[in-house]
Design an enzyme around this catalytic site. Structure first.
Site, PDB file in Angstrom:
ATOM      1  CG  PHE A 142      -1.808   1.231   1.268  1.00 40.63           C
ATOM      2  CD1 PHE A 142      -2.937   1.282   0.467  1.00 40.63           C
ATOM      3  CD2 PHE A 142      -1.510   2.323   2.066  1.00 40.63           C
ATOM      4  CE1 PHE A 142      -3.763   2.412   0.470  1.00 40.63           C
ATOM      5  CE2 PHE A 142      -2.330   3.451   2.072  1.00 40.63           C
ATOM      6  CZ  PHE A 142      -3.459   3.491   1.271  1.00 40.63           C
ATOM      7  CG  ASP A 228       5.593   3.404   1.651  1.00 40.33           C
ATOM      8  OD1 ASP A 228       5.707   4.105   2.673  1.00 40.33           O
ATOM      9  OD2 ASP A 228       4.521   3.266   1.027  1.00 40.33           O
ATOM     10  CE  LYS A 257      -0.652   5.461   7.799  1.00 42.71           C
ATOM     11  NZ  LYS A 257      -0.389   4.888   6.481  1.00 42.71           N
TER      12      LYS A 257
HETATM   13  C1  LIG Z   1      -0.632   5.229   5.069  1.00 46.87           C
HETATM   14  C2  LIG Z   1       0.362   4.826   4.078  1.00 46.87           C
HETATM   15  C3  LIG Z   1       0.610   5.588   2.920  1.00 46.87           C
HETATM   16  C4  LIG Z   1      -0.231   6.775   2.541  1.00 46.87           C
HETATM   17  O1  LIG Z   1      -0.157   7.806   3.458  1.00 46.87           O
HETATM   18  P1  LIG Z   1      -1.307   8.928   3.503  1.00 46.87           P
HETATM   19  O2  LIG Z   1      -0.808   9.873   4.560  1.00 46.87           O
HETATM   20  O3  LIG Z   1      -2.577   8.262   3.835  1.00 46.87           O
HETATM   21  O4  LIG Z   1      -1.340   9.579   2.184  1.00 46.87           O
HETATM   22  C5  LIG Z   1       1.642   5.199   2.087  1.00 46.87           C
HETATM   23  N1  LIG Z   1       2.382   4.117   2.365  1.00 46.87           N
HETATM   24  C6  LIG Z   1       2.178   3.355   3.459  1.00 46.87           C
HETATM   25  C7  LIG Z   1       3.067   2.194   3.724  1.00 46.87           C
HETATM   26  C8  LIG Z   1       1.160   3.675   4.333  1.00 46.87           C
HETATM   27  O5  LIG Z   1       0.933   2.899   5.409  1.00 46.87           O
END
Ligand SMILES: *Cc1c(COP(=O)(O)O)cnc(C)c1O
Length: 413
Positions: A142, A228, A257
């Site tokens: 994700f 990521d 986050k």
């Molecule tokens: C939450 C998340 C995102 C996206 O972040 P947003 O602040 O919701 O745009 C991207 N990568 C990972 C691994 C995430 O958990």
């Protein structure tokens, strides 16, 4: 068939006047303190999801509250037309503790991903290889909800209905080393993007050896490696960055986050080499890196980098996993697997995970959902062992109810 006029009223207006993109729990909170959330009626919930790994320092952390207050009275926003001392300070702090040399600040994880992908393609263009556009991603990952992010992650249910998928995105099976080896060798490959620990996908950790292999393959073929760490970064796994467990550093990394502890802020980190195509005018953001966000994130990073906090995460995570393994052996009909890393814990269930989240809420425990029918435990990193014990008692009670419903189903079948 002719398309109906957008003025033809075939849809109903929802009572909450919100686009119906979430199926929300019928629950709202009024305030928070540490690991607890309180409804307006004063009902307390133990928060083991932390706004999806955001409130890493718990709710209303005094230092973060103070940072917001004091900066709010001084200056909120000026724009990136000017130097922003808070950005320079946070960039220095982030590069001091990571592989990176430079940072671009954003307001969210998705925007950090967008920057990472653009940085990777620009790097190859700057090197005289504009044909290198392919981004290799993995199933179960994700990366956010922009067009680039949904294409990079490739989850069909997030891509469908939004027009053609974008060219330049390659989707591989998680853990398929041979497929990766072949794909990286393609002359049109720009980068590999991976979460060192998948979050939304259900707390699946990439083995350290696989990350090291990936690093070696990328080096061999002149391909950039993007991590990521929006969810798994900043202390969640028990090291400041999840990649530290493997020793295989990326060229580019995204954060968000936990970075603001609840204040919206993200960052794309890179080596100077990987970022060499990101020159004046090629990218930007109105709000990204504003003084208010920088003030909060600087304090959050200082707290999250403390060795005693990371040690605490490892201790509490060890306790959680040991106890959850115990639940797995006592409830083999409910709990199928316990996985993840640090306080990014996935519990794979035999019963529907959404239904189990409600059972947990019935016990006044908040857990997150996840792919592969998991629930995720993502508590604030400051959760004490006593609070963890409390959470586990509630989790066990939810397992009891889930077991009873499985038995009732079996009896009626
Ligand atoms: C939450 C998340 C995102 C996206 O972040 P947003 O602040 O919701 O745009 C991207 N990568 C990972 C691994 C995430 O958990």
């Amino acid at each position: 068939m002719a398309s109906p006029s957008p003025h033809a009223a075939t849809a109903t207006v929802p009572a909450d006047h919100l686009m119906g993109v979430y199926s929300r729990a019928q629950l709202a909170f009024d305030r928070g303190e540490g690991v607890r959330l309180y409804t307006a009626q004063g009902e307390a919930y133990l928060d083991c999801m932390a706004g999806i790994a955001v409130n890493a320092l718990g709710h209303a952390h005094p230092k973060l509250v103070e940072a917001v207050k004091s900066q709010a009275e001084k200056l909120w926003h000026t724009s990136n037309i000017f130097r922003i001392p808070g950005q320079e300070a946070l960039a220095k702090a982030l590069t001091d503790v990571s592989f990176a040399d430079v940072v671009f600040f954003t307001n969210s994880g998705t925007e950090a991903i967008e920057c990472a992908l653009k940085t990777a393609r620009k790097y190859h263009t700057a090197n005289g290889h504009p044909e290198r556009i392919d981004i290799i991603g993995f199933d179960g990952s994700f990366h956010g909800r922009s067009y680039a992010a949904i294409n990079a992650a490739g989850n069909p249910s997030y891509v469908e209905g939004f027009g053609p998928t974008l060219p330049g995105y390659v989707q591989l099976k998680f853990g398929d080393h041979d497929a990766l080896k072949a794909a990286i060798a393609s002359p049109t490959t720009a980068a590999v993007i991976i979460e060192p620990v998948q979050g939304e996908g259900g707390a699946r950790a990439v083995p350290d050896a696989d990350l090291r292999d990936m690093r070696a393959l990328c080096d061999e073929h002149g391909v950039l490696l993007i991590y990521d760490e929006v969810q798994c970064g900043l202390g969640r796994t028990g090291k400041l960055f999840a990649y530290e467990w493997s020793g295989a550093a990326p060229d580019i990394m995204t954060l968000a986050k936990a970075l603001g502890g609840g204040f919206p802020v993200g960052a794309c980190l890179a080596t100077a080499e990987a970022a060499k195509g990101m020159t004046a005018g090629v990218h930007g953001s109105t709000y990204g890196g504003n003084p208010l966000a920088m003030a909060v994130a600087s304090v959050a990073l200082e707290e999250l980098s403390k060795p005693e906090l990371l040690e605490h995460v490892n201790d509490v995570a060890g306790y959680f996993v040991q106890q959850l393994e115990g639940l797995k052996s006592r409830f083999p009909d409910v709990v199928l697997d316990v996985r993840g890393r640090g306080l990014l814990i996935g519990v794979k269930l035999a019963t529907n995970n959404r239904a189990f989240m409600q059972l947990a809420r019935d016990q006044k425990l908040l857990v997150a959902g996840g792919g592969d029918n998991c629930v995720r435990l993502l508590p604030p990193l400051v959760i004490t062992q006593e609070e963890a014990r409390e959470a586990l008692v509630m989790f066990e009670a939810a397992c009891e109810v889930a077991r009873a419903s499985i038995k009732a189903e079996d009896a009626s079948a």
